[in-house]
Design an enzyme around this catalytic site. Structure first.
Site, PDB file in Angstrom:
ATOM      1  N   ARG A 183       0.821  -1.217   0.000  1.00 38.99           N
ATOM      2  CA  ARG A 183       0.000   0.000   0.000  1.00 38.99           C
ATOM      3  C   ARG A 183       0.854   1.266   0.000  1.00 38.99           C
ATOM      4  O   ARG A 183       0.512   2.253  -0.660  1.00 38.99           O
ATOM      5  CB  ARG A 183      -0.909  -0.006   1.235  1.00 38.99           C
ATOM      6  CG  ARG A 183      -1.869   1.169   1.255  1.00 38.99           C
ATOM      7  CD  ARG A 183      -2.899   1.006   2.356  1.00 38.99           C
ATOM      8  NE  ARG A 183      -3.901   2.060   2.313  1.00 38.99           N
ATOM      9  CZ  ARG A 183      -4.206   2.841   3.336  1.00 38.99           C
ATOM     10  NH1 ARG A 183      -3.587   2.685   4.504  1.00 38.99           N
ATOM     11  NH2 ARG A 183      -5.134   3.767   3.222  1.00 38.99           N
ATOM     12  N   HIS A 217       0.440   4.462  -2.543  1.00 39.61           N
ATOM     13  CA  HIS A 217       0.221   5.841  -2.076  1.00 39.61           C
ATOM     14  C   HIS A 217       1.387   6.754  -2.436  1.00 39.61           C
ATOM     15  O   HIS A 217       1.212   7.967  -2.501  1.00 39.61           O
ATOM     16  CB  HIS A 217      -0.052   5.852  -0.566  1.00 39.61           C
ATOM     17  CG  HIS A 217      -1.451   5.437  -0.213  1.00 39.61           C
ATOM     18  ND1 HIS A 217      -2.143   5.955   0.857  1.00 39.61           N
ATOM     19  CD2 HIS A 217      -2.290   4.552  -0.809  1.00 39.61           C
ATOM     20  CE1 HIS A 217      -3.360   5.401   0.908  1.00 39.61           C
ATOM     21  NE2 HIS A 217      -3.458   4.546  -0.093  1.00 39.61           N
ATOM     22  N   ASN A 252      -3.617   8.963   4.430  1.00 37.33           N
ATOM     23  CA  ASN A 252      -2.363   8.428   4.978  1.00 37.33           C
ATOM     24  C   ASN A 252      -2.296   8.462   6.502  1.00 37.33           C
ATOM     25  O   ASN A 252      -1.752   7.540   7.126  1.00 37.33           O
ATOM     26  CB  ASN A 252      -1.167   9.219   4.420  1.00 37.33           C
ATOM     27  CG  ASN A 252      -0.989   9.043   2.921  1.00 37.33           C
ATOM     28  OD1 ASN A 252      -1.412   8.027   2.358  1.00 37.33           O
ATOM     29  ND2 ASN A 252      -0.362  10.019   2.267  1.00 37.33           N
ATOM     30  N   HIS A 310      -6.075  -5.957  -2.113  1.00 38.09           N
ATOM     31  CA  HIS A 310      -6.921  -6.056  -0.916  1.00 38.09           C
ATOM     32  C   HIS A 310      -7.193  -7.515  -0.526  1.00 38.09           C
ATOM     33  O   HIS A 310      -7.990  -7.763   0.360  1.00 38.09           O
ATOM     34  CB  HIS A 310      -8.233  -5.295  -1.121  1.00 38.09           C
ATOM     35  CG  HIS A 310      -8.063  -3.803  -1.075  1.00 38.09           C
ATOM     36  ND1 HIS A 310      -9.111  -2.921  -1.211  1.00 38.09           N
ATOM     37  CD2 HIS A 310      -6.959  -3.037  -0.884  1.00 38.09           C
ATOM     38  CE1 HIS A 310      -8.655  -1.677  -1.123  1.00 38.09           C
ATOM     39  NE2 HIS A 310      -7.354  -1.716  -0.925  1.00 38.09           N
TER      40      HIS A 310
HETATM   41  C1  HEM Z   1      -9.179   1.155  -5.868  1.00 40.66           C
HETATM   42  C2  HEM Z   1      -9.084   2.135  -4.984  1.00 40.66           C
HETATM   43  C3  HEM Z   1      -8.605   1.891  -3.580  1.00 40.66           C
HETATM   44  C4  HEM Z   1      -9.207   2.354  -2.463  1.00 40.66           C
HETATM   45  C5  HEM Z   1     -10.467   3.206  -2.381  1.00 40.66           C
HETATM   46  C6  HEM Z   1      -8.444   1.867  -1.343  1.00 40.66           C
HETATM   47  C7  HEM Z   1      -8.720   2.149  -0.010  1.00 40.66           C
HETATM   48  C8  HEM Z   1      -8.127   1.521   1.062  1.00 40.66           C
HETATM   49  C9  HEM Z   1      -8.503   1.723   2.429  1.00 40.66           C
HETATM   50  C10 HEM Z   1      -9.572   2.699   2.917  1.00 40.66           C
HETATM   51  C11 HEM Z   1      -7.739   0.903   3.188  1.00 40.66           C
HETATM   52  C12 HEM Z   1      -7.796   0.749   4.711  1.00 40.66           C
HETATM   53  C13 HEM Z   1      -7.023   1.875   5.369  1.00 40.66           C
HETATM   54  C14 HEM Z   1      -7.301   1.975   6.859  1.00 40.66           C
HETATM   55  O1  HEM Z   1      -8.427   1.673   7.277  1.00 40.66           O
HETATM   56  O2  HEM Z   1      -6.386   2.390   7.610  1.00 40.66           O
HETATM   57  C15 HEM Z   1      -6.865   0.186   2.300  1.00 40.66           C
HETATM   58  C16 HEM Z   1      -5.937  -0.760   2.688  1.00 40.66           C
HETATM   59  C17 HEM Z   1      -5.063  -1.363   1.820  1.00 40.66           C
HETATM   60  N1  HEM Z   1      -4.888  -1.074   0.485  1.00 40.66           N
HETATM   61 FE1  HEM Z   1      -6.167  -0.023  -0.663  1.00 40.66          FE
HETATM   62  N2  HEM Z   1      -7.394   1.119  -1.799  1.00 40.66           N
HETATM   63  C18 HEM Z   1      -7.447   1.124  -3.165  1.00 40.66           C
HETATM   64  C19 HEM Z   1      -6.531   0.545  -4.019  1.00 40.66           C
HETATM   65  C20 HEM Z   1      -5.397  -0.101  -3.601  1.00 40.66           C
HETATM   66  C21 HEM Z   1      -4.295  -0.472  -4.448  1.00 40.66           C
HETATM   67  C22 HEM Z   1      -4.201  -0.129  -5.937  1.00 40.66           C
HETATM   68  C23 HEM Z   1      -3.385  -1.118  -3.668  1.00 40.66           C
HETATM   69  C24 HEM Z   1      -2.050  -1.688  -4.037  1.00 40.66           C
HETATM   70  C25 HEM Z   1      -1.711  -2.102  -5.251  1.00 40.66           C
HETATM   71  C26 HEM Z   1      -3.928  -1.179  -2.336  1.00 40.66           C
HETATM   72  C27 HEM Z   1      -3.364  -1.827  -1.274  1.00 40.66           C
HETATM   73  C28 HEM Z   1      -3.894  -1.863   0.004  1.00 40.66           C
HETATM   74  C29 HEM Z   1      -3.411  -2.740   1.044  1.00 40.66           C
HETATM   75  C30 HEM Z   1      -2.361  -3.825   0.889  1.00 40.66           C
HETATM   76  C31 HEM Z   1      -4.138  -2.415   2.196  1.00 40.66           C
HETATM   77  C32 HEM Z   1      -3.949  -3.017   3.606  1.00 40.66           C
HETATM   78  C33 HEM Z   1      -2.815  -2.270   4.287  1.00 40.66           C
HETATM   79  C34 HEM Z   1      -2.484  -2.718   5.703  1.00 40.66           C
HETATM   80  O3  HEM Z   1      -3.067  -3.668   6.228  1.00 40.66           O
HETATM   81  O4  HEM Z   1      -1.610  -2.041   6.295  1.00 40.66           O
HETATM   82  N3  HEM Z   1      -5.132  -0.517  -2.321  1.00 40.66           N
HETATM   83  N4  HEM Z   1      -7.121   0.599   1.011  1.00 40.66           N
END
Ligand code: HEM
Ligand SMILES: *[C@@H]1O[C@H](CO)[C@@H](O)[C@H](O)[C@H]1NC(C)=O
Ligand SMILES: *[C@@H]1O[C@H](CO)[C@@H](O)[C@H](O)[C@H]1NC(C)=O
Ligand SMILES: *[C@@H]1O[C@H](CO)[C@@H](O)[C@H](O)[C@H]1NC(C)=O
Length: 320
Positions: A61, A65, A94, A193
């Site tokens: 992630r 970002h 972030n 995800h």
């Molecule tokens: C399509 C649009 C996307 C949205 C709206 C989105 C939104 C989010 C949100 C809201 C979270 C949780 C953050 C939290 O609650 O602290 C999250 C977690 C995450 N996102 Fe996305 N995301 C998107 C695309 C992506 C992409 C393109 C990637 C990587 C290629 C990605 C990788 C991750 C990962 C691995 C997590 C978990 C991180 C952790 O557990 O520390 N996301 N995302």
């Protein structure tokens, strides 16, 4: 005569601009200047994941970002300096959410001890994201390198360009399109995800207000994420309900059962243009892995600083 000379000069300029040495990333970029780079990164990331397996997801992630704001230039790593510098760490998507800054600093320290002043923080983030994927049993790929580090950051762009978990499909497609990524890239990248966690405050509306959600799943998530704002806002739930620490294709299986955790996740399978692709990835993990790798390479190519642009930071958190 004059116009023919101009024509030749223009031709030469175009030739130089398209040559491999100019503005291009390459998998062999550090082969002579820092031959141990990739094994050093792998070893530090591997130790971090052994201590906290979720860190693999967090590093993936972090790369996303970084790349979506000014390009893959390590701008996300710059600390705020009160009164003089506004960074991206305090942007809404972030703050109290992105993890892994310490791991990147540890990698950087180990790399600097081996080849000082050579490797950018932006390339370390790209390698760490690949290694995070691989160490959670996901696909591997060769990382193009040669990015340099920015001397600026943009909190405004982080707030405007990072997609929201409340976004509609058309808004998500537009957000990725503005970075040169297709709807297919978006759907494949969202497969990240399949690992990691989200906080109650980003999925609360989904589990209480959305109609396209499996009711048993909604109840399960409601058990420790109450409807009232301000209570348990930071409680975590896995983005993939069953195998959140393994990089597989189960995320798409979740969507097919209306068990997407985020509103934005379920938008990919809600009667729209991405339904067919979600079905394909849900039943064919090799197809998902192949398209994910292609899309990660494309994402890693977003607007890099190369050549003499930017700098190689000594400390990833501050401009030299
Ligand atoms: C399509 C649009 C996307 C949205 C709206 C989105 C939104 C989010 C949100 C809201 C979270 C949780 C953050 C939290 O609650 O602290 C999250 C977690 C995450 N996102 Fe996305 N995301 C998107 C695309 C992506 C992409 C393109 C990637 C990587 C290629 C990605 C990788 C991750 C990962 C691995 C997590 C978990 C991180 C952790 O557990 O520390 N996301 N995302
Ligand atoms: C860099 O690391 C490699 C592998 O661990 C080692 O062989 C090499 O001597 C190191 N170089 C420096 C300058 O520390
Ligand atoms: C990475 O590049 C090497 C050398 O070109 C190649 O042999 C290997 O198959 C590539 N690996 C992947 C995963 O594409
Ligand atoms: C808040 O979360 C804790 C677990 O972290 C849980 O035991 C508790 O029931 C939750 N409270 C509400 C009101 O859901």
């Amino acid at each position: 005569m004059a116009s023919s000379t101009t024509g030749h000069c223009l031709f030469l300029v175009l030739l130089l601009r398209s040559s491999a040495a100019y503005g291009q990333l390459s998998t062999s970029f550090y082969d002579t200047s820092c031959p141990s780079l990739q094994s050093i990164v792998r070893s530090v990331v591997s130790n971090a994941i052994a201590a906290d397996r979720r860190m693999g997801a967090s590093l993936v992630r972090l790369f996303f970002h970084d790349c979506f704001v000014q390009g893959c230039d390590a701008s996300i790593l710059l600390d705020d300096v009160p009164g003089t510098f506004v960074g991206e760490k305090t942007a809404f998507p972030n703050a109290n959410s992105v993890r892994g800054y310490d791991v990147i600093n540890n990698v950087k320290a180990a790399v600097e001890a081996n080849c000082t002043g050579v490797v950018s923080c932006a390339d370390i983030v790209a390698l760490a994201a690949r290694d995070g994927t691989v160490l959670l049993n996901g696909p591997t790929w060769n990382v193009s390198l040669g990015r340099r580090d920015s001397m600026t950051a943009s909190r405004d762009q982080a707030n405007s360009d990072l997609p929201s978990p409340f976004a509609s499909l058309s808004t998500l497609i537009a957000a990725f399109s503005s970075k040169g990524l297709s709807a297919q890239d978006m759907t494949a990248l969202s497969g990240a995800h399949t690992v990691g966690f989200a906080q109650c405050q980003v999925y609360r509306d989904r589990i209480y207000k959305d109609n396209n959600i499996n009711q048993q799943f909604a109840k399960l998530r409601q058990s420790d994420c109450p409807a009232t704002q301000g209570i348990n806002d930071t409680v975590l739930a896995p983005l993939d309900v069953a195998t959140q620490l393994t990089f597989d294709n189960a995320y798409y299986g979740d969507l097919l059962k209306n068990k997407g955790l985020l509103h934005s996740d379920q938008e990919l399978y809600n009667g729209g243009s991405q339904d067919a692709l979600v079905k394909k990835y849900g039943s064919n993990s090799a197809a998902f892995f192949a398209d994910y790798v292609t899309a990660m390479v494309k994402m890693g190519n977003i607007n890099p600083l190369t050549g003499t642009a930017g700098q190689i930071r000594a400390n990833c958190a501050v401009v030299n």
